[in-house]
Scaffold this motif. Structure first.
Motif, PDB file in Angstrom:
ATOM      1  N   UNK A 209       0.839  -1.194   0.000  1.00 31.76           N
ATOM      2  CA  UNK A 209       0.000   0.000   0.000  1.00 31.76           C
ATOM      3  C   UNK A 209       0.876   1.246   0.000  1.00 31.76           C
ATOM      4  N   UNK A 210       1.896   1.239   0.852  1.00 28.71           N
ATOM      5  CA  UNK A 210       2.769   2.409   0.929  1.00 28.71           C
ATOM      6  C   UNK A 210       3.465   2.662  -0.410  1.00 28.71           C
ATOM      7  N   UNK A 211       4.021   1.609  -0.983  1.00 32.30           N
ATOM      8  CA  UNK A 211       4.733   1.770  -2.256  1.00 32.30           C
ATOM      9  C   UNK A 211       3.764   2.230  -3.345  1.00 32.30           C
TER      10      UNK A 211
ATOM     11  N   UNK B 103       0.681   6.629   5.506  1.00 26.03           N
ATOM     12  CA  UNK B 103       0.834   5.206   5.216  1.00 26.03           C
ATOM     13  C   UNK B 103       2.250   4.740   5.510  1.00 26.03           C
ATOM     14  N   UNK B 104       3.227   5.540   5.071  1.00 27.05           N
ATOM     15  CA  UNK B 104       4.616   5.155   5.310  1.00 27.05           C
ATOM     16  C   UNK B 104       4.867   5.093   6.818  1.00 27.05           C
TER      17      UNK B 104
ATOM     18  N   UNK C 296      10.622  -9.189   1.999  1.00 31.81           N
ATOM     19  CA  UNK C 296       9.206  -8.821   1.987  1.00 31.81           C
ATOM     20  C   UNK C 296       8.995  -7.470   1.307  1.00 31.81           C
ATOM     21  N   UNK C 297       9.917  -6.549   1.555  1.00 32.22           N
ATOM     22  CA  UNK C 297       9.772  -5.213   0.964  1.00 32.22           C
ATOM     23  C   UNK C 297       9.886  -5.316  -0.554  1.00 32.22           C
ATOM     24  N   UNK C 298      10.845  -6.098  -1.014  1.00 30.43           N
ATOM     25  CA  UNK C 298      11.006  -6.274  -2.461  1.00 30.43           C
ATOM     26  C   UNK C 298       9.733  -6.882  -3.044  1.00 30.43           C
ATOM     27  N   UNK C 299       9.187  -7.840  -2.322  1.00 23.37           N
ATOM     28  CA  UNK C 299       7.947  -8.458  -2.779  1.00 23.37           C
ATOM     29  C   UNK C 299       6.829  -7.421  -2.884  1.00 23.37           C
ATOM     30  N   UNK C 300       6.767  -6.504  -1.898  1.00 16.47           N
ATOM     31  CA  UNK C 300       5.701  -5.484  -1.945  1.00 16.47           C
ATOM     32  C   UNK C 300       5.859  -4.585  -3.155  1.00 16.47           C
ATOM     33  N   UNK C 301       7.107  -4.265  -3.494  1.00 23.22           N
ATOM     34  CA  UNK C 301       7.311  -3.414  -4.678  1.00 23.22           C
ATOM     35  C   UNK C 301       6.782  -4.135  -5.913  1.00 23.22           C
ATOM     36  N   UNK C 302       7.046  -5.431  -5.968  1.00 25.80           N
ATOM     37  CA  UNK C 302       6.595  -6.213  -7.126  1.00 25.80           C
ATOM     38  C   UNK C 302       5.065  -6.283  -7.168  1.00 25.80           C
TER      39      UNK C 302
ATOM     40  N   UNK D  89      12.191   4.581  -7.731  1.00 24.54           N
ATOM     41  CA  UNK D  89      12.201   5.554  -6.639  1.00 24.54           C
ATOM     42  C   UNK D  89      11.383   5.044  -5.449  1.00 24.54           C
ATOM     43  N   UNK D  90      10.158   4.599  -5.742  1.00 25.52           N
ATOM     44  CA  UNK D  90       9.292   4.131  -4.663  1.00 25.52           C
ATOM     45  C   UNK D  90       9.905   2.919  -3.963  1.00 25.52           C
ATOM     46  N   UNK D  91      10.465   2.019  -4.771  1.00 22.53           N
ATOM     47  CA  UNK D  91      11.103   0.840  -4.194  1.00 22.53           C
ATOM     48  C   UNK D  91      12.270   1.241  -3.315  1.00 22.53           C
ATOM     49  N   UNK D  92      13.074   2.180  -3.805  1.00 18.45           N
ATOM     50  CA  UNK D  92      14.238   2.617  -3.035  1.00 18.45           C
ATOM     51  C   UNK D  92      13.788   3.265  -1.730  1.00 18.45           C
TER      52      UNK D  92
END
Lengths: 797, 225
Positions: A435-437, A682-683, A729-735, A765-768
């Protein structure tokens, strides 16, 4: 039993201060956002429902089809009211109101210095205060608007013009086509913020009949479009179809060269279906509830995730309770009580936050919500519902997980093996970061698009242009005013236009290829300096020496060549207007004369000399281009001084053309600023959740970390080990988030004729951003754990 | 009071199946004090958990007070348990967030005893365990021996017919351990049936009968004189 639950809940809350704080703060922020949005949406949805007869009041609207073009007519003629009532038995009564189309100058003759420009003057039939449910503070609903030139003031206006004295029987001057004196017959409550009928002054409609411009309003004697809102009170709600068909049969008999269709809109649906004017709120109305649900979900997920993670520490307690005779049901009830307590605390805090940030939120939305609305039964009921729902949802997962603990295992101290839904918590974290990304991506794209709109070359130089509206009270002084402004040292050019730039245009219908085809042509009346002053470029310049300011010629844009089926270079050819011919004197290159949400349509410029009397008689706008590096306030002061010399009646005002251009995107602007706020929240929530979860997970691995250190692991390897799990998990959320956000933004951009493509780097950018936030959050705990002395952690086992 | 016949319990992981109880049969009469002994992994704890209705057997019959409970669901077991069985653990298992008084009161809350009656009964049992002066303290503020006395107080406050004790002296020094054994003996003399798992031959001597387990089966029964 309940007391026991409450006691242990409170003691746990105190003991686990950090987790309690994260839990409560997160949920409170989520609830505050939710409440604010709920307030806004409820306010929008309850428009006009306060009228006693709200359900039986309908507004009659017409749409007129000329050739291939359909125009929606929001207003009906004065005569339509009684004619509709006579012809349609289903109509019990009617109410005509006219929203005076521009601000009027109002003054109190007793204190002539109290003179202001006011908006929201409406003219209404005598029964206005019976037809609608607006309370009169003074005066009687049956006779306040009977006589011509009687006026009812809103409470605010009564206070403004008469202070604490009783205004009844006194007079007030309103300048419409000229100055008229009205007798004040009543004072009405201010219109509620959720009313689409909005007034400062309600004057009797029959006053219009005595005015110079009366013919504009009352000329049409048939049921037809006109200038009045026509509200009908139906005998029964079910009559709408019959009435519409009845009117349609009458319209079909008329022998016009256009076709009229009628439509009845219920008063209560008017606000949300209204496509005239600023309908930007509709955009929010669709997006915000979704955002509210997402943010609340995020906060709830935080709560559930942290509570179940902490549950390991409560496992022993659950075991003891179970061997002491607690059933699964009583344990579940206990954790429900705890969730209820947390929810209640968060809710109270959230309410305080909502109250504190409400003015800011409403300001961004450019919205007014009466304070009394906040305490209306509907809102209170909804808030209570939100509280219940939150308590219900927040309690479900912890109760299920915790009550399922088996005492056999927990009492042996093997709690970590059943800490409850490690997989579920991973899903939670991924969801939060998705959601945040997603919101970060959307926020950046919206921002880029707005930047593009502001800075795109529109074919018109709008920088440094001051626009001064001039009313008809300047009269024959306009040419002198124009000349004096031109003579100012700081001014390089002046031009005259009927409308302010981006403030509207006329619409004409020209004959196309055949007599039947009619082509809409937007038209601006301007003077001959308009083209050079605004830096418009010629596509086909006029023949040298040709006088442009000529009633029989027209300048068109590139689009018009195609739409009107003119030759490639149409200079010298003619356009058939249906009752005459216009010679094309020249063609300007396309420029955006309205919002960039639409493509550039056909445009015609009717050019009149700047010296003509028409400008002063009808009112117009003076565009003054200020020389670069000029002190803007002093130039404006100088213009104001000149203006005052020629017009003492209408107060001076001005605007900048570039600002007027930007204002067209104020809905998007507001969307952008609200969106970025939501993104930050959200962040924040996702980070809070990750912080708590990381702290806990790492705490659980203390022994493992101790053993690894004893065996020689370095701080770096331990920090990496601990962070990797989360970062996956964060990488997964970006995907997960990227395609969804791309799709949403791609659709949103379709609203604009001129738009950017979704740039690839926003995903990076969002992923980073998500990764950096996560690394910082986790590192705190990871480094702390890696630095700890293994002797302590191993001894504690 | 207790009669189990051919009781079986397996633990399965993906690769191995471990037999914890292998067709075990035994009985305990009302008023008995039975010690269960055996090396680690012989099935003592599994047996105690099943007897305490915290766990269910895979095969066989378990009759408690004339009722077959082997197939009871969790709710029924919880109900039977709270009225009949008290537990004492090696690691005391007191709730850290509750005071001594509140810990002991807990079983009474779940059996629905009125507040006034609860105060009376908790005070009575705290008095008997000589821990009354500590009633408002939290577990962390007590010594191990005191904590175990609180735990026993909690086990008996509901006047259970059966007390199951899982190495009750395992975390205590010998003097505190003896005090606890004396307490259990007193309770037994007043009519409570006691089944105790222990590693200590010394403690086992307080019982009437020792059942020795190996690999999930009874290998020997010693009747104490």
């Amino acid at each position: 039993m309940f007391k026991n639950y409450l006691k242990i809940a409170l003691r746990n809350l105190q003991k686990q201060k950090l987790y309690s704080l994260i839990n409560i703060a997160g949920l409170a922020v989520g609830l505050a956002v939710c409440m604010m949005i709920m307030l806004y949406v409820t306010h929008e949805m309850t428009y006009d429902r306060f009228h006693t007869n709200a359900k039986r009041i309908y507004k009659l609207q017409a749409s007129v089809k000329i050739g291939g073009n359909t125009m929606n007519m929001n207003y009906m003629s004065y005569a339509s009211g009684p004619l509709v009532k006579q012809s349609q038995p289903g109509v019990e009564g009617y109410m005509r109101t006219l929203d005076y189309f521009k601000p009027v100058v109002v003054s109190n003759p007793l204190t002539p210095e109290t003179k202001f420009k006011e908006d929201k003057l409406i003219f209404a039939d005598p029964a206005f205060f019976n037809f609608f449910t607006f309370k009169l503070k003074e005066g009687s609903a049956n006779d306040v608007l009977n006589k011509p030139f009687s006026v009812v003031l809103s409470q605010d206006m009564a206070k403004k013009y008469f202070g604490d004295t009783d205004p009844i029987g006194k007079t007030i001057k309103l300048k419409t086509d000229s100055v008229y004196t009205y007798q004040v017959t009543g004072v009405a409550e201010n219109t509620p913020s959720n009313s689409s009928v909005d007034y400062n002054f309600v004057a009797s409609a029959n006053s219009l009949l005595a005015m110079k411009e009366a013919a504009n309003y009352t000329g049409e004697q048939r049921i037809a479009s006109g200038s009045f809102n026509l509200f009908l009170l139906l005998k029964s709600q079910s009559d709408t179809l019959g009435i519409r068909n009845g009117l349609q049969r009458m319209a079909d008999k008329e022998k016009d060269d256009f076709k009229t269709f009628y439509n009845l809109s219920s008063l209560t649906s008017l606000h949300l279906s209204n496509n005239f004017g600023d309908f930007s709120n509709l955009k929010y109305l669709k997006i915000f509830p979704l955002v509210a649900v997402l943010i609340l979900l995020l906060a709830l997920v935080n709560y559930m995730s942290l509570t179940t993670a902490r549950a390991t520490l409560r496992a022993k307690e659950v075991g003891v309770r179970k061997v002491s005779g607690a059933s699964r049901k009583t344990i579940a009830a206990q954790f429900y009580v705890e969730s209820g307590l947390f929810t209640l605390i968060s809710f109270s805090l959230g309410y305080a936050l909502c109250y504190a940030f409400k003015p800011w939120f409403l300001n961004i939305l450019q919205l007014k919500i009466d304070n009394s609305f906040l305490y209306s039964p509907t809102v209170l009921l909804l808030l209570f519902g939100l509280l219940l729902l939150t308590a219900l949802i927040s309690g479900i997962y912890p109760s299920v997980v915790l009550s399922s603990f088996k005492p056999v295992i927990t009492l042996k101290g093997k709690t970590s093996k059943q800490s409850g839904g490690t997989a579920v918590r991973k899903v939670f974290t991924t969801l939060q970061f998705s959601i945040a990304v997603g919101l970060i991506i959307c926020g950046v794209v919206i921002d880029r698009q707005l930047y593009y709109l502001r800075h795109a070359d529109t074919g018109l130089d709008r920088e440094n242009v001051v626009m001064i509206p001039v009313s008809n009270s300047i009269g024959k002084n306009y040419p002198a005013f124009n000349k004096d402004v031109q003579a100012l040292a700081g001014i390089s050019n002046v031009a005259t236009s009927h409308y302010a730039m981006y403030g509207g245009h006329d619409m004409y219908f020209m004959e196309g290829k055949t007599k039947e085809e009619s082509v809409g042509l937007a038209a601006l009346s301007v003077d001959d300096k308009f083209i050079p002053t605004l830096g418009l470029k010629w596509k086909y310049a006029p023949v040298a020496g040709k006088q442009l300011a000529n009633a029989n010629s027209i300048v068109i844009n590139e689009t018009a060549i195609k739409e009107l089926h003119l030759p490639a270079n149409p200079v010298g050819s003619f356009i058939n207007t249906g009752n005459g011919k216009l010679e094309v004197a020249g063609v300007v290159k396309n420029f955006n004369f309205s919002s960039m949400e639409t493509t550039i349509g056909s445009l015609g410029l009717f050019i009149k000399p700047d010296t003509t009397q028409v400008w002063g008689q009808e009112g117009c706008n003076l565009f003054a281009r200020v020389k670069p590096h000029t002190n803007m306030p002093s130039v404006i002061n100088a213009i104001q001084a000149i203006y005052k010399k020629y017009d003492q009646d209408t107060p001076f005002s001005y605007s900048f053309m570039d600002e007027a251009f930007d204002k067209q995107y104020k809905a998007e602007d507001r969307l952008a600023s609200i969106f970025s706020t939501f993104t930050y929240i959200t962040i924040l929530l996702a980070t809070l959740g990750l912080f708590g979860l990381a702290a806990f997970t790492i705490e659980q691995r203390t022994k493992e970390i101790g053993i690894r250190k004893v065996l020689g692991a370095s701080m770096t390897t331990i920090t990496t080990l601990l962070s990797t799990d989360f970062l996956k998990l964060i990488v997964l959320s970006v995907i997960v988030a990227s395609p969804i956000a791309w799709y949403a933004m791609h659709n949103w951009l379709q609203n604009f004729a001129y738009r950017i493509a979704v740039p690839w780097w926003v995903f990076v950018l969002a992923g980073a951003m998500a990764l950096i936030t996560a690394v910082v959050t986790i590192s705190y705990h990871a480094i702390k754990a890696a630095l700890a002395n293994p002797v302590n952690s191993l001894r504690s086992e | 009071m207790i009669k189990i016949t051919n009781l079986e319990k397996f633990y399965r992981t993906e690769e191995v199946e471990t037999i914890a109880l292998n067709k075990l049969s035994m009985h305990v009469d009302t008023g008995e004090f039975v010690a269960i002994m055996g090396p680690s992994g012989c099935g003592k704890s599994t047996l105690l958990n099943i007897l305490g209705m915290l766990d269910d057997p895979d095969e066989g019959s378990y009759v408690f007070n004339g009722i077959e409970v082997a197939q009871f669901n969790e709710r029924k077991r919880a109900d039977l348990r709270k009225h009949n069985i008290g537990f004492v653990f090696q690691s005391f298992n007191l709730i850290d967030e509750l005071t001594v008084f509140e810990n002991v009161e807990l079983p009474l809350i779940y059996t629905g005893v009125s507040a006034a009656e609860r105060v009376k009964r908790v005070e009575e049992v705290l008095d008997k365990m000589q821990i009354m002066h500590r009633r408002n303290h939290y577990p962390q503020q007590l010594s191990g021996g005191q904590q175990q006395r609180v735990a026993i107080a909690r086990a008996v406050v509901n006047k259970p017919k059966l007390i199951l004790a899982d190495e009750p002296t395992g975390n205590l020094d010998s003097s505190n351990g003896n005090d606890v054994m004396e307490l259990l003996t007193d309770l037994n003399e007043q009519g409570t049936t006691i089944i105790m798992v222990t590693h200590s031959e010394h403690d086992a001597r307080y019982s009437h009968r020792i059942i020795r387990l190996l690999d999930g089966q009874t290998v020997m029964e010693n009747i104490m004189v």
